[in-house]
Design a protein around this motif. Structure first.
Motif, PDB file in Angstrom:
ATOM      1  N   MET A  15      -0.194   0.698  -1.913  1.00  0.00           N
ATOM      2  CA  MET A  15      -0.688   0.938  -0.393  1.00  0.00           C
ATOM      3  C   MET A  15       0.465   1.032   0.396  1.00  0.00           C
ATOM      4  SD  MET A  15      -3.828  -1.555   0.759  1.00  0.00           S
ATOM      5  CE  MET A  15      -5.567  -1.002   0.095  1.00  0.00           C
ATOM      6  N   THR A  16       1.338   0.095   0.025  1.00  0.00           N
ATOM      7  CA  THR A  16       2.821   0.374   1.032  1.00  0.00           C
ATOM      8  C   THR A  16       3.501   1.738   0.591  1.00  0.00           C
ATOM      9  OG1 THR A  16       3.038  -2.116   0.770  1.00  0.00           O
ATOM     10  CG2 THR A  16       5.083  -0.869   1.294  1.00  0.00           C
ATOM     11  N   LEU A  17       3.567   2.085  -0.720  1.00  0.00           N
ATOM     12  CA  LEU A  17       4.372   3.431  -0.883  1.00  0.00           C
ATOM     13  C   LEU A  17       3.630   4.309  -0.273  1.00  0.00           C
ATOM     14  CD1 LEU A  17       5.257   2.821  -4.739  1.00  0.00           C
ATOM     15  CD2 LEU A  17       6.780   2.574  -2.579  1.00  0.00           C
ATOM     16  N   ALA A  18       2.206   4.248  -0.295  1.00  0.00           N
ATOM     17  CA  ALA A  18       1.533   5.420   0.089  1.00  0.00           C
ATOM     18  C   ALA A  18       1.653   5.415   1.758  1.00  0.00           C
ATOM     19  CB  ALA A  18       0.068   5.371  -0.043  1.00  0.00           C
TER      20      ALA A  18
ATOM     21  N   LEU B 138       3.344   8.454   4.414  1.00  0.00           N
ATOM     22  CA  LEU B 138       2.638   8.989   5.567  1.00  0.00           C
ATOM     23  C   LEU B 138       3.349   8.862   6.852  1.00  0.00           C
ATOM     24  CD1 LEU B 138      -0.916   7.755   4.489  1.00  0.00           C
ATOM     25  CD2 LEU B 138      -0.229  10.502   4.645  1.00  0.00           C
ATOM     26  N   PHE B 139       4.245   7.776   6.724  1.00  0.00           N
ATOM     27  CA  PHE B 139       4.984   7.182   8.317  1.00  0.00           C
ATOM     28  C   PHE B 139       5.993   8.326   8.163  1.00  0.00           C
ATOM     29  CE2 PHE B 139       3.978   2.538   7.484  1.00  0.00           C
ATOM     30  CZ  PHE B 139       2.564   2.586   8.015  1.00  0.00           C
TER      31      PHE B 139
ATOM     32  N   VAL C 186      -5.082   3.586   9.361  1.00  0.00           N
ATOM     33  CA  VAL C 186      -5.102   2.715   8.241  1.00  0.00           C
ATOM     34  C   VAL C 186      -6.108   3.621   7.365  1.00  0.00           C
ATOM     35  CG1 VAL C 186      -6.806   0.720   7.430  1.00  0.00           C
ATOM     36  CG2 VAL C 186      -5.063   0.734   9.400  1.00  0.00           C
ATOM     37  N   GLY C 187      -7.062   4.270   7.752  1.00  0.00           N
ATOM     38  CA  GLY C 187      -8.037   5.060   6.950  1.00  0.00           C
ATOM     39  C   GLY C 187      -7.155   6.143   5.987  1.00  0.00           C
TER      40      GLY C 187
ATOM     41  N   ALA D 246      -7.108   5.976   2.092  1.00  0.00           N
ATOM     42  CA  ALA D 246      -7.447   7.325   1.349  1.00  0.00           C
ATOM     43  C   ALA D 246      -6.556   7.716   0.454  1.00  0.00           C
ATOM     44  CB  ALA D 246      -7.871   8.341   2.177  1.00  0.00           C
ATOM     45  N   ALA D 247      -5.225   7.433   0.696  1.00  0.00           N
ATOM     46  CA  ALA D 247      -4.237   8.043  -0.361  1.00  0.00           C
ATOM     47  C   ALA D 247      -4.189   7.325  -1.695  1.00  0.00           C
ATOM     48  CB  ALA D 247      -2.708   8.051   0.517  1.00  0.00           C
TER      49      ALA D 247
END
Length: 200
Positions: free
Chosen positions: A20-23, A27-28, A38-39, A43-44
């Protein structure tokens, strides 16, 4: 506790958090911290928003997850340095893993740029820097056992080390990655060597 000795459930949770962190970081960097939901992060990685909140309480906790990992790693690496090694050199070498791996992964430069450009994110980043000083203080304190004012000197040394680390990262981002983070940290730590070794 080393990762391979952690309970299976803890390792599984950490692996999901890492994904989740890498995704989230991607995105950031791609669309900005505020614009990322968060969604979208969930989803990523093929999960629901509800699942995200099983692992993180807020979006900012993703950044704390990264920081906490490296604080623990650098603190442990510093504690493992030879006791006879000069303090400034031991502190510098403790960051070798951070420098090598974050540069190789290719996300840190862009992420730091996002953080420095956002007043809100930068403020929370400064709070995390205080946690960096707490993370490395025990290893520095162990080097000062039996010396006068050990607690005060530890606080000063930890603050100087983290300031050097952050100054190097700022310069790295300002250069657009053209300057070497490794060399920038060398220069910062060398400039503080006399103070860290108590000779100033």
């Amino acid at each position: 506790m080393p990762p391979d000795e952690a309970p299976l459930r803890e390792r599984t949770r950490r692996a999901v958090q890492d994904r989740m962190t890498l995704a989230a970081i991607d995105l950031f960097v791609e669309q900005g911290y505020d614009a990322t939901t968060v969604g979208q992060i969930a989803a990523a990685v093929g999960m629901s928003e509800r699942t995200f909140f099983r692992y993180f309480s807020t979006k900012d906790d993703v950044l704390e997850h990264v920081s906490a990992h490296w604080r623990a790693r650098v603190g442990a690496d510093l504690a493992a340095r030879p006791a006879a090694e000069p303090t400034w050199l031991a502190a510098r070498r403790a960051f070798d893993g951070y420098v090598r791996e974050t540069v190789e992964q290719g996300r840190a430069l862009a992420l730091l740029g996002v953080i420095y450009a956002s007043p809100g994110l930068h403020g929370r980043h400064l709070l995390r820097l205080s946690r960096w000083t707490e993370a490395i203080a025990p290893a520095l304190r162990a080097r000062l056992d039996g010396t006068p004012d050990a607690d005060f000197r530890t606080a000063v040394q930890a603050a100087v080390v983290v300031t050097c680390f952050e100054a190097a990262r700022h310069a790295w981002v300002a250069s657009g990655g053209e300057s070497s983070l490794d060399e920038l940290l060398d220069r910062a730590m060398e400039s503080a060597a006399r103070l860290l070794d108590g000779s100033a």
